[in-house]
Design a protein around this motif. Structure first.
Motif, PDB file in Angstrom:
ATOM      1  N   LEU A 114       0.830  -1.212   0.000  1.00 16.21           N
ATOM      2  CA  LEU A 114       0.000   0.000   0.000  1.00 16.21           C
ATOM      3  C   LEU A 114       0.865   1.262   0.000  1.00 16.21           C
ATOM      4  O   LEU A 114       0.840   2.042  -0.953  1.00 16.21           O
ATOM      5  CB  LEU A 114      -0.933   0.004   1.216  1.00 16.21           C
ATOM      6  CG  LEU A 114      -2.065  -1.024   1.202  1.00 16.21           C
ATOM      7  CD1 LEU A 114      -2.819  -1.019   2.531  1.00 16.21           C
ATOM      8  CD2 LEU A 114      -3.049  -0.744   0.064  1.00 16.21           C
ATOM      9  N   ALA A 144      -2.648   6.359   4.214  1.00 15.19           N
ATOM     10  CA  ALA A 144      -3.673   7.086   4.967  1.00 15.19           C
ATOM     11  C   ALA A 144      -4.802   7.539   4.053  1.00 15.19           C
ATOM     12  O   ALA A 144      -4.863   8.700   3.643  1.00 15.19           O
ATOM     13  CB  ALA A 144      -3.032   8.271   5.688  1.00 15.19           C
ATOM     14  N   ASP A 175      -8.028   7.018   9.857  1.00 20.20           N
ATOM     15  CA  ASP A 175      -8.308   5.984  10.860  1.00 20.20           C
ATOM     16  C   ASP A 175      -7.965   4.586  10.337  1.00 20.20           C
ATOM     17  O   ASP A 175      -7.949   4.374   9.114  1.00 20.20           O
ATOM     18  CB  ASP A 175      -9.796   6.035  11.247  1.00 20.20           C
ATOM     19  CG  ASP A 175     -10.025   5.578  12.686  1.00 20.20           C
ATOM     20  OD1 ASP A 175      -9.162   4.876  13.245  1.00 20.20           O
ATOM     21  OD2 ASP A 175     -11.075   5.940  13.253  1.00 20.20           O
ATOM     22  N   LEU A 198      -5.276   2.981  10.237  1.00 19.69           N
ATOM     23  CA  LEU A 198      -4.097   2.855   9.381  1.00 19.69           C
ATOM     24  C   LEU A 198      -3.022   1.971  10.006  1.00 19.69           C
ATOM     25  O   LEU A 198      -2.572   2.236  11.124  1.00 19.69           O
ATOM     26  CB  LEU A 198      -3.479   4.235   9.125  1.00 19.69           C
ATOM     27  CG  LEU A 198      -4.445   5.400   8.900  1.00 19.69           C
ATOM     28  CD1 LEU A 198      -3.663   6.701   8.779  1.00 19.69           C
ATOM     29  CD2 LEU A 198      -5.307   5.148   7.671  1.00 19.69           C
ATOM     30  N   ILE A 240     -11.568  -9.375   8.947  1.00 22.42           N
ATOM     31  CA  ILE A 240     -11.552  -8.024   8.369  1.00 22.42           C
ATOM     32  C   ILE A 240     -11.189  -8.024   6.877  1.00 22.42           C
ATOM     33  O   ILE A 240     -11.360  -7.019   6.191  1.00 22.42           O
ATOM     34  CB  ILE A 240     -10.609  -7.115   9.202  1.00 22.42           C
ATOM     35  CG1 ILE A 240     -10.839  -5.624   8.904  1.00 22.42           C
ATOM     36  CG2 ILE A 240      -9.151  -7.482   8.983  1.00 22.42           C
ATOM     37  CD1 ILE A 240     -12.187  -5.113   9.299  1.00 22.42           C
ATOM     38  N   PHE A 280     -11.635  -4.557   4.554  1.00 21.11           N
ATOM     39  CA  PHE A 280     -10.617  -3.632   4.012  1.00 21.11           C
ATOM     40  C   PHE A 280     -10.285  -3.957   2.552  1.00 21.11           C
ATOM     41  O   PHE A 280     -10.676  -4.980   2.034  1.00 21.11           O
ATOM     42  CB  PHE A 280      -9.382  -3.464   4.913  1.00 21.11           C
ATOM     43  CG  PHE A 280      -8.570  -4.651   5.328  1.00 21.11           C
ATOM     44  CD1 PHE A 280      -8.508  -5.806   4.592  1.00 21.11           C
ATOM     45  CD2 PHE A 280      -7.802  -4.576   6.497  1.00 21.11           C
ATOM     46  CE1 PHE A 280      -7.717  -6.870   4.985  1.00 21.11           C
ATOM     47  CE2 PHE A 280      -7.008  -5.639   6.903  1.00 21.11           C
ATOM     48  CZ  PHE A 280      -6.972  -6.784   6.138  1.00 21.11           C
ATOM     49  N   GLU A 281      -9.657  -3.006   1.923  1.00 17.49           N
ATOM     50  CA  GLU A 281      -9.438  -3.070   0.452  1.00 17.49           C
ATOM     51  C   GLU A 281     -10.776  -3.119  -0.282  1.00 17.49           C
ATOM     52  O   GLU A 281     -10.884  -3.703  -1.363  1.00 17.49           O
ATOM     53  CB  GLU A 281      -8.585  -4.278   0.078  1.00 17.49           C
ATOM     54  CG  GLU A 281      -7.167  -4.213   0.576  1.00 17.49           C
ATOM     55  CD  GLU A 281      -6.430  -2.985   0.080  1.00 17.49           C
ATOM     56  OE1 GLU A 281      -6.539  -2.663  -1.114  1.00 17.49           O
ATOM     57  OE2 GLU A 281      -5.766  -2.317   0.894  1.00 17.49           O
ATOM     58  N   VAL A 334     -19.997  -3.387  -0.970  1.00 15.32           N
ATOM     59  CA  VAL A 334     -19.787  -2.216  -1.829  1.00 15.32           C
ATOM     60  C   VAL A 334     -19.125  -2.650  -3.144  1.00 15.32           C
ATOM     61  O   VAL A 334     -19.491  -2.195  -4.227  1.00 15.32           O
ATOM     62  CB  VAL A 334     -18.958  -1.140  -1.075  1.00 15.32           C
ATOM     63  CG1 VAL A 334     -18.604   0.018  -1.983  1.00 15.32           C
ATOM     64  CG2 VAL A 334     -19.730  -0.646   0.144  1.00 15.32           C
ATOM     65  N   GLN A 370     -31.414  -2.662  -4.946  1.00 20.69           N
ATOM     66  CA  GLN A 370     -30.016  -2.932  -4.568  1.00 20.69           C
ATOM     67  C   GLN A 370     -29.748  -4.404  -4.235  1.00 20.69           C
ATOM     68  O   GLN A 370     -28.727  -4.961  -4.635  1.00 20.69           O
ATOM     69  CB  GLN A 370     -29.626  -2.043  -3.379  1.00 20.69           C
ATOM     70  CG  GLN A 370     -28.133  -1.931  -3.187  1.00 20.69           C
ATOM     71  CD  GLN A 370     -27.768  -1.090  -1.983  1.00 20.69           C
ATOM     72  OE1 GLN A 370     -28.478  -1.052  -0.988  1.00 20.69           O
ATOM     73  NE2 GLN A 370     -26.641  -0.404  -2.067  1.00 20.69           N
TER      74      GLN A 370
HETATM   75  C1  LIG Z   1      -7.777  -3.641  10.681  1.00 18.33           C
HETATM   76  C2  LIG Z   1      -8.019  -2.595   9.650  1.00 18.33           C
HETATM   77  C3  LIG Z   1      -6.977  -2.146   8.880  1.00 18.33           C
HETATM   78  C4  LIG Z   1      -7.178  -1.138   7.934  1.00 18.33           C
HETATM   79  N1  LIG Z   1      -6.103  -0.617   7.282  1.00 18.33           N
HETATM   80  C5  LIG Z   1      -6.263   0.505   6.544  1.00 18.33           C
HETATM   81  C6  LIG Z   1      -5.129   1.204   6.022  1.00 18.33           C
HETATM   82  O1  LIG Z   1      -3.969   0.798   6.246  1.00 18.33           O
HETATM   83  N2  LIG Z   1      -5.339   2.325   5.317  1.00 18.33           N
HETATM   84  C7  LIG Z   1      -6.599   2.798   5.068  1.00 18.33           C
HETATM   85  O2  LIG Z   1      -6.709   3.822   4.407  1.00 18.33           O
HETATM   86  N3  LIG Z   1      -7.685   2.177   5.551  1.00 18.33           N
HETATM   87  C8  LIG Z   1      -7.546   1.050   6.293  1.00 18.33           C
HETATM   88  N4  LIG Z   1      -8.645   0.426   6.820  1.00 18.33           N
HETATM   89  C9  LIG Z   1      -9.979   0.974   6.576  1.00 18.33           C
HETATM   90  C10 LIG Z   1     -10.865   0.118   5.709  1.00 18.33           C
HETATM   91  O3  LIG Z   1     -10.416   0.145   4.383  1.00 18.33           O
HETATM   92  C11 LIG Z   1     -12.311   0.609   5.868  1.00 18.33           C
HETATM   93  O4  LIG Z   1     -12.723   0.215   7.165  1.00 18.33           O
HETATM   94  C12 LIG Z   1     -13.233   0.080   4.816  1.00 18.33           C
HETATM   95  O5  LIG Z   1     -12.970   0.682   3.580  1.00 18.33           O
HETATM   96  C13 LIG Z   1     -14.713   0.310   5.176  1.00 18.33           C
HETATM   97  O6  LIG Z   1     -14.955   1.624   5.500  1.00 18.33           O
HETATM   98  P1  LIG Z   1     -15.755   1.988   6.845  1.00 18.33           P
HETATM   99  O7  LIG Z   1     -15.113   1.261   7.953  1.00 18.33           O
HETATM  100  O8  LIG Z   1     -15.856   3.439   6.932  1.00 18.33           O
HETATM  101  O9  LIG Z   1     -17.186   1.343   6.639  1.00 18.33           O
HETATM  102  P2  LIG Z   1     -18.449   2.043   5.949  1.00 18.33           P
HETATM  103  O10 LIG Z   1     -18.070   2.559   4.615  1.00 18.33           O
HETATM  104  O11 LIG Z   1     -19.076   2.975   6.905  1.00 18.33           O
HETATM  105  O12 LIG Z   1     -19.370   0.779   5.760  1.00 18.33           O
HETATM  106  C14 LIG Z   1     -20.130   0.225   6.865  1.00 18.33           C
HETATM  107  C15 LIG Z   1     -21.152  -0.766   6.304  1.00 18.33           C
HETATM  108  O13 LIG Z   1     -22.049  -0.073   5.450  1.00 18.33           O
HETATM  109  C16 LIG Z   1     -22.171  -0.725   4.221  1.00 18.33           C
HETATM  110  N5  LIG Z   1     -22.287   0.270   3.133  1.00 18.33           N
HETATM  111  C17 LIG Z   1     -21.492   1.338   2.896  1.00 18.33           C
HETATM  112  N6  LIG Z   1     -21.892   1.984   1.795  1.00 18.33           N
HETATM  113  C18 LIG Z   1     -22.947   1.302   1.303  1.00 18.33           C
HETATM  114  C19 LIG Z   1     -23.797   1.446   0.165  1.00 18.33           C
HETATM  115  N7  LIG Z   1     -23.607   2.409  -0.735  1.00 18.33           N
HETATM  116  N8  LIG Z   1     -24.762   0.538  -0.025  1.00 18.33           N
HETATM  117  C20 LIG Z   1     -24.957  -0.468   0.845  1.00 18.33           C
HETATM  118  N9  LIG Z   1     -24.180  -0.661   1.932  1.00 18.33           N
HETATM  119  C21 LIG Z   1     -23.196   0.214   2.155  1.00 18.33           C
HETATM  120  C22 LIG Z   1     -20.903  -1.539   4.037  1.00 18.33           C
HETATM  121  O14 LIG Z   1     -21.191  -2.700   3.290  1.00 18.33           O
HETATM  122  C23 LIG Z   1     -20.521  -1.880   5.473  1.00 18.33           C
HETATM  123  O15 LIG Z   1     -21.089  -3.110   5.846  1.00 18.33           O
HETATM  124  C24 LIG Z   1      -8.475  -0.612   7.732  1.00 18.33           C
HETATM  125  C25 LIG Z   1      -9.537  -1.100   8.489  1.00 18.33           C
HETATM  126  C26 LIG Z   1      -9.316  -2.050   9.465  1.00 18.33           C
HETATM  127  C27 LIG Z   1     -10.474  -2.467  10.327  1.00 18.33           C
END
Ligand SMILES: Cc1cc2nc3c(=O)[nH]c(=O)nc-3n(C[C@H](O)[C@H](O)[C@H](O)COP(=O)(O)OP(=O)(O)OC[C@H]3O[C@@H](n4cnc5c(N)ncnc54)[C@H](O)[C@@H]3O)c2cc1C
Length: 689
Positions: free
Chosen positions: A122, A153, A191, A193, A433, A437-438, A443, A550
């Motif tokens: 990444l 980030a 967050d 990260l 997880i 993630f990724e 979605v 959906q």
């Molecule tokens: C252990 C860990 C490591 C990570 N590492 C990194 C990192 O190094 N760098 C980084 O940038 N990020 C990182 N992440 C972040 C991760 O990529 C995000 O948590 C992820 O993209 C989901 O975003 P969110 O948590 O805001 O969930 P949200 O986007 O709020 O989603 C919550 C729920 O809502 C649903 N949802 C969202 N939008 C829709 C829609 N349009 N229609 C229907 N359902 C929907 C989703 O399916 C999900 O179930 C990490 C997360 C974790 C937990």
């Protein structure tokens, strides 16, 4: 006229071949499964045998984090993490091989795998793909050597799935020739990260690029965040603390208060700002620009898909090995029954084994497509779009499947499955997880559905509503499907004399393909028909209409992804030697018919299968496929090629067999000695006589 011989019914079909008549060439299959990048996988597996890389259960979070950081250092020392980087900076430009070897790391410890993914997959990748030559030369060497551990980030507390809406800003100050990175509110803290809580000294920060009063959308910036004394001025953050898994990684939050960085710290491959503040980009559309940037980071999804496959193989190797040694309950004879001889146990494990093979073959196709794009061999816009669609289709299915497989494997091993020494529970916790993630799985599947609809719309650009309706009803002759074949499948069973006889029409490859393809096409066509009105509605009403459909969109995407897996499995059969192919064809049938069985309600409601024929599918799985595959189950997991150092599970080490043999020998000796006590039931039976 030649009379066709009647099809055999299940009862008069020839007996299922045993391993004596059809057997798997385990060595051949094992090599074949390693795929195009077999050497890299083998090399990685050799290293993973080393105890220094293995997870130690029960360590505290702080110790785990330090241990995993040390392990990353070992990977650098052994020169195994630089394959994807440009040759100019000491890499190997080997994209497929890099991912293949990375995927295997889950066998050592998922924390080690993901932390190395954060650092090189990444953070390093963002510099490589979003930066230009100057960034490669100045930044990559220290990233590769781990001199600069870094964070990627992108996500903010307020926005994860919709990262185009992040709140962090990067405003260009012409007078100073600097960008000012700023977090305007709490929800805009970066967050989750990896490397942010402790080890990271720099980060690639995604922020809204603002210059001359215009917001040009999200871009990536290289931002130093820490030195040996802690956070640099203006940078702050928090530790995310203990997580549900992956506790060897220091995930954390970051925020920025007017942090200044040089203009040249903008990773400027897809958008640049000159000294006077003028913005330029080779991609005119801001939307397309952003998705192109994200597209360069698709490797995260590729590698999670492959890692889920490796973890599923590991779980099934443990559970199936145990199930062929563990005995419970006596049936007819005195001997207790081996778990895998129970039909229910076969039903729990063998379809999941078939699914894992399907995932593995699909992943190999996917990895090939990825390497084609990133090596430049097949790198058109269409290739990139296809790759992103495959990624969005396969990563959700395999990461969900891995959790399901790990849980079922855990239960299939009873209490022993719950012991940390047998690995299943920790892997289940760590891989949880991977579904989020990724790209969150739900979605991602929406991206697939949109692509399917887009392709459909392009194909039927000039079709009127009546044409679409006819397509849905199955009357269009020009579709790829043989509709008459499908009609046959939906005919009443009376036409064929018996339920058993009818299954022959469903189990052959062409019928499976027809049923699976028809489901995808029909679902997409039905959705397209319903969403057609959207083009005439205002944005709000159109969004409502989309939202009202959906669930079906996601189902169509899933059906499409399953078809991709089934097609990959079928294509893989073509290359197999004949005996192996026989067994693997049963396994493919188990996968294909399992998909149809899972969606029987749809096939029945939509008149694609007659009820008795639907019933025949379940019978065929239970009465034919499971017993046929049972003798080959161990070969099928042995072909995954894991050494004891990869398995590291007591119940898959042969220890259960030793215990069983010892117990059996004890009772045999006792009986032979004549000193065995008489069983009360036997005594009473004798007295009655
Ligand atoms: C252990 C860990 C490591 C990570 N590492 C990194 C990192 O190094 N760098 C980084 O940038 N990020 C990182 N992440 C972040 C991760 O990529 C995000 O948590 C992820 O993209 C989901 O975003 P969110 O948590 O805001 O969930 P949200 O986007 O709020 O989603 C919550 C729920 O809502 C649903 N949802 C969202 N939008 C829709 C829609 N349009 N229609 C229907 N359902 C929907 C989703 O399916 C999900 O179930 C990490 C997360 C974790 C937990």
């Amino acid at each position: 006229m030649t009379q066709l011989a009647p099809r055999p019914t299940v009862s008069d079909a020839p007996p299922a071949p045993t391993s004596a008549t059809a057997g798997i060439d385990v060595a051949w299959l094992g090599e074949y499964l390693l795929g195009t990048w077999a050497e890299e996988r083998k090399h990685s597996r050799e290293l993973i045998k080393r105890p220094e890389l293995h997870r130690i259960d029960g360590l505290g979070m702080a110790e785990q984090r330090e241990r995993v950081l040390g392990q990353l250092g070992l990977l650098v020392d052994w020169g195994v993490v630089h394959r994807a980087f440009p040759k100019a900076v000491g890499g190997d430009d080997n994209h497929g091989g890099n991912i293949a070897s990375f995927e295997e790391l889950v066998l050592a410890d998922a924390s080690l795998q993901i932390k190395s993914g954060v650092q090189w997959g990444l953070f390093g990748s963002a510099v490589m793909h979003l930066g230009t030559e100057v960034h490669h030369k100045t930044l990559l060497p220290d990233i590769m050597s781990l001199k600069v551990p870094g964070a990627f980030a992108m996500t903010e507390t307020g926005h994860g799935s919709d990262v185009s809406a992040v709140g962090t800003t990067a405003t260009y100050d012409e007078a100073a020739g600097e960008f000012v990175i700023h977090t305007p509110f709490r929800a805009a803290w970066k967050d989750y990260l990896g490397n942010a809580a402790l080890h990271g000294t720099a980060a690639v920060v995604f922020a809204q690029l603002i210059t001359q009063g215009v917001n040009h959308g999200v871009h990536a910036f290289y931002v130093p965040i820490r030195d040996e004394n802690g956070f640099l001025p203006g940078v702050g953050g928090e530790d995310d603390g203990i997580k549900g898994g992956l506790n060897g990684i220091d995930n954390g939050r970051l925020h920025f208060t007017h942090v200044r960085i040089p203009r040249t710290n903008l990773l400027n491959r897809y958008g640049d700002v000159d000294e006077s503040g003028v913005y330029t980009s080779p991609i005119d559309s801001p939307g397309r620009r952003f998705f192109t940037m994200l597209g360069t980071l698709v490797q995260g999804r590729v590698s999670l898909d492959g890692s889920a496959v490796v973890a599923s193989k590991l779980a099934l190797t443990i559970a199936i090995t145990y199930a062929t040694q563990r005995r419970q309950f006596t049936a007819a004879s005195d001997e207790e029954v081996v778990l895998l001889d129970y039909q229910r146990h076969q039903r729990r494990l063998l379809p999941r084994l078939a699914e894992t093979y399907a995932m593995s073959f699909a992943h190999e196709t996917f990895l090939g497509a990825f390497d084609g794009v990133f090596s430049g061999a097949h790198d058109t816009d269409d290739d990139r779009q296809d790759l992103e669609t495959i990624a969005a289709a396969l990563k959700p299915l395999s990461t969900w499947a891995a959790l399901d497989i790990l849980q079922e494997a855990r239960e299939a091993c009873g209490g022993a499955g719950f012991l940390a020494q047998n690995r299943l529970t920790q892997l289940r916790a760590d891989l949880d997880i991977y579904t989020t993630f990724e790209g969150d799985n739900n979605v991602l599947l929406q991206l697939v559905a949109k692509r399917l609809l887009g392709d459909y719309a392009a194909k039927f650009k000039h079709a009127d509503a009546a044409t679409l309706a006819r397509f849905v009803a199955g009357n269009v002759g020009s579709t790829a499907l043989n509709r008459s074949g499908l009609r046959q499948l939906s005919q009443s069973i009376r036409d064929f004399g018996s339920t058993a006889r009818s299954v022959g029409y469903v189990r052959d490859e062409a019928s499976q393909r027809q049923l699976l393809t028809d489901r995808v096409q029909s679902m997409v066509a039905a959705l397209a028909g319903r969403l057609r009105a959207a083009s005439k509605l205002g944005p709000e009403a159109a969004a409502d209409l989309f939202n009202a459909n959906q669930n079906e969109l996601l189902e169509a995407a899933r059906a499409h992804a399953e078809l991709l897996q089934w097609e990959s499995f079928s294509a893989a059969l073509e290359k197999m030697p004949s005996d192996t192919k026989t067994v693997m064809t049963w396994l493919r049938d188990l996968f294909g018919l399992g998909l149809i069985e899972k969606n029987l309600a749809w096939y029945l409601i939509n008149g694609r299968l007659a009820p008795n024929r639907a019933r025949a599918i379940t019978d065929y799985i239970d009465d034919r496929l499971l017993p046929r595959l049972r003798p080959h189950a161990l070969d099928l997991v042995n072909a995954f090629g894991f050494a004891p150092e990869h398995l590291r599970a007591e119940i898959a080490s042969g220890a259960e067999q030793v215990r069983q043999d010892e117990a059996a020998a004890y009772y045999a000796e006792l009986r032979a000695s004549g000193a065995a006590p008489v069983d009360e039931k036997t005594l009473k039976a004798r007295k009655k006589r």
